[in-house]
Design a protein around this motif. Structure first.
Motif, PDB file in Angstrom:
ATOM      1  N   GLY A  76      -3.673  13.133  14.685  1.00 49.08           N
ATOM      2  CA  GLY A  76      -4.847  12.393  14.219  1.00 49.08           C
ATOM      3  C   GLY A  76      -5.231  12.605  12.772  1.00 49.08           C
ATOM      4  O   GLY A  76      -6.245  12.092  12.307  1.00 49.08           O
ATOM      5  N   ILE A  77      -4.431  13.372  12.026  1.00 48.83           N
ATOM      6  CA  ILE A  77      -4.724  13.649  10.608  1.00 48.83           C
ATOM      7  C   ILE A  77      -3.576  13.093   9.758  1.00 48.83           C
ATOM      8  O   ILE A  77      -2.404  13.414   9.992  1.00 48.83           O
ATOM      9  CB  ILE A  77      -4.847  15.165  10.328  1.00 48.83           C
ATOM     10  N   PHE A  78      -3.928  12.266   8.766  1.00 46.02           N
ATOM     11  CA  PHE A  78      -2.916  11.611   7.930  1.00 46.02           C
ATOM     12  C   PHE A  78      -3.164  11.917   6.460  1.00 46.02           C
ATOM     13  O   PHE A  78      -4.310  12.075   6.030  1.00 46.02           O
ATOM     14  CB  PHE A  78      -2.968  10.086   8.125  1.00 46.02           C
ATOM     15  N   ARG A  79      -2.053  11.963   5.704  1.00 44.22           N
ATOM     16  CA  ARG A  79      -2.142  12.051   4.245  1.00 44.22           C
ATOM     17  C   ARG A  79      -1.515  10.794   3.669  1.00 44.22           C
ATOM     18  O   ARG A  79      -0.362  10.483   3.927  1.00 44.22           O
ATOM     19  CB  ARG A  79      -1.427  13.300   3.740  1.00 44.22           C
ATOM     20  N   MET A  80      -2.331  10.065   2.907  1.00 38.07           N
ATOM     21  CA  MET A  80      -1.868   8.798   2.328  1.00 38.07           C
ATOM     22  C   MET A  80      -1.756   8.925   0.807  1.00 38.07           C
ATOM     23  O   MET A  80      -2.653   9.468   0.158  1.00 38.07           O
ATOM     24  CB  MET A  80      -2.861   7.673   2.662  1.00 38.07           C
ATOM     25  N   SER A  81      -0.670   8.404   0.260  1.00 33.00           N
ATOM     26  CA  SER A  81      -0.493   8.375  -1.199  1.00 33.00           C
ATOM     27  C   SER A  81      -0.445   6.923  -1.641  1.00 33.00           C
ATOM     28  O   SER A  81       0.183   6.083  -0.987  1.00 33.00           O
ATOM     29  CB  SER A  81       0.814   9.061  -1.591  1.00 33.00           C
ATOM     30  N   VAL A  82      -1.111   6.651  -2.756  1.00 33.22           N
ATOM     31  CA  VAL A  82      -1.187   5.285  -3.278  1.00 33.22           C
ATOM     32  C   VAL A  82      -0.776   5.309  -4.745  1.00 33.22           C
ATOM     33  O   VAL A  82      -1.248   6.153  -5.519  1.00 33.22           O
ATOM     34  CB  VAL A  82      -2.628   4.721  -3.137  1.00 33.22           C
ATOM     35  N   ALA A  83       0.099   4.398  -5.122  1.00 34.38           N
ATOM     36  CA  ALA A  83       0.605   4.371  -6.505  1.00 34.38           C
ATOM     37  C   ALA A  83      -0.474   3.884  -7.464  1.00 34.38           C
ATOM     38  O   ALA A  83      -1.271   3.005  -7.132  1.00 34.38           O
ATOM     39  CB  ALA A  83       1.818   3.451  -6.581  1.00 34.38           C
ATOM     40  N   GLY A  84      -0.474   4.476  -8.656  1.00 36.65           N
ATOM     41  CA  GLY A  84      -1.399   4.005  -9.686  1.00 36.65           C
ATOM     42  C   GLY A  84      -2.080   5.164 -10.387  1.00 36.65           C
ATOM     43  O   GLY A  84      -2.124   6.282  -9.878  1.00 36.65           O
ATOM     44  N   ALA A  85      -2.617   4.865 -11.570  1.00 37.47           N
ATOM     45  CA  ALA A  85      -3.354   5.875 -12.336  1.00 37.47           C
ATOM     46  C   ALA A  85      -4.833   5.730 -12.022  1.00 37.47           C
ATOM     47  O   ALA A  85      -5.449   4.731 -12.387  1.00 37.47           O
ATOM     48  CB  ALA A  85      -3.094   5.682 -13.829  1.00 37.47           C
ATOM     49  N   TYR A  86      -5.371   6.703 -11.302  1.00 36.97           N
ATOM     50  CA  TYR A  86      -6.772   6.652 -10.889  1.00 36.97           C
ATOM     51  C   TYR A  86      -7.555   7.792 -11.533  1.00 36.97           C
ATOM     52  O   TYR A  86      -6.999   8.838 -11.834  1.00 36.97           O
ATOM     53  CB  TYR A  86      -6.882   6.744  -9.364  1.00 36.97           C
ATOM     54  N   ALA A  87      -8.859   7.562 -11.680  1.00 36.01           N
ATOM     55  CA  ALA A  87      -9.732   8.582 -12.255  1.00 36.01           C
ATOM     56  C   ALA A  87     -10.549   9.226 -11.139  1.00 36.01           C
ATOM     57  O   ALA A  87     -10.621   8.693 -10.027  1.00 36.01           O
ATOM     58  CB  ALA A  87     -10.662   7.946 -13.279  1.00 36.01           C
TER      59      ALA A  87
END
Ligand SMILES: Cc1cc2nc3c(=O)[nH]c(=O)nc-3n(C[C@H](O)[C@H](O)[C@H](O)COP(=O)(O)OP(=O)(O)OC[C@H]3O[C@@H](n4cnc5c(N)ncnc54)[C@H](O)[C@@H]3O)c2cc1C
Ligand code: FES
Length: 230
Positions: A13-24
């Motif tokens: 029930g625990i997920f780690r999501m990665s999303v592409a892009g330069a975020y602040a």
């Protein structure tokens, strides 16, 4: 829209999501995530778990419809992120303890990147997760399973204590702070329901010693002695 590069189950029930892009974003700030059109109506607030030049990462628990949809996304799928929102943890000098309970550990991995000298306390009701990530940054990680992680924190040893977890844990942090009145230094990150994330709807309203405040723009981090209703 941004591209998901990974969405991995790290524990039941625990997920780690990665999303592409330069975020602040600063430690303790959050993004509003949305990967659907009309239903559910609202985006979901999720803390910054980690941030680098090419990706942003989120650690989340599946609790309802929104997070269930997030958990089904795969690398290559698209998601909408708005943020960063909220005030985040204060940048203070001195000795800091980061105390997370369950999925409340999420904001503290990024906080630890900003405060590598901090001591980390991670409490879980069941099998721990992501502990190895924290241990890559510091060896000062204390883990507890099935107990009360706050009981392991020596209040007097710190200049500031940052807490995120279930409301009962944050209320316990308030009682701890009251016991040592005059030495207020505990900050909590509230997880109130949110709808807009930008101060427009009042859904996230919280009672404080300074009147009603909006958790999304005045928080989610508050000095614990300020909070009157949870
Ligand atoms: C600042 C912040 C940071 C957070 N960071 C994390 C994190 O890093 N990881 C994590 O796992 N969780 C985090 N959470 C909690 C997470 O946002 C919720 O678990 C998630 O929104 C649940 O959505 P759901 O659709 O899965 O669950 P559901 O319970 O089905 O839906 C909850 C959503 O419905 C709406 N809603 C439900 N009841 C009400 C109500 N009474 N009033 C108004 N709206 C309502 C809200 O939009 C709410 O987000 C955070 C919450 C906040 C406020
Ligand atoms: S979520 Fe709308 S005012 Fe805070």
């Amino acid at each position: 829209m941004a591209e998901i590069t990974a969405n991995i189950q790290v524990a039941p029930g625990i997920f780690r999501m990665s999303v592409a892009g330069a975020y602040a974003g600063k430690m303790g700030q959050f993004y509003m995530l949305r990967a659907w059109d009309k239903t559910p109506l609202l985006s979901r607030p999720i803390s910054i778990y980690s941030l680098d030049a090419e990706e942003i990462h989120f650690l989340y628990q599946v609790v309802g419809e929104g997070t269930r949809i997030l958990s089904m996304l795969q690398a290559g799928d698209e998601i909408t992120l708005e943020g960063p929102f909220g005030n985040g943890f204060p940048e203070l000098n001195g000795k800091v303890a980061l105390v997370g309970g369950g999925i409340g550990i999420a904001p503290f991995y990024y906080a630890l990147q900003s405060l590598p000298q901090a001591d980390v306390y991670l409490g879980f009701s069941q099998k721990p997760y992501e502990v190895d990530h924290f241990k890559r940054i510091t060896d000062r990680v204390t883990v507890n399973v099935g107990g009360h992680i706050l009981d392991l924190v020596d209040y007097e040893a710190y200049d500031a204590i940052f807490v995120c977890g279930p409301n009962a844990m944050m209320q316990a942090a308030q009682r701890l702070n009251e016991r040592w009145s005059g030495r207020n230094k505990v900050y909590v990150s509230l997880e109130n329901r949110m709808a807009c994330g930008v101060g427009a709807c009042l859904v996230c309203s919280v009672g404080t010693t300074g009147g009603r405040k909006k958790s999304c723009v005045d928080g989610p981090v508050f000095a614990v002695e300020e909070v009157k209703s949870w």
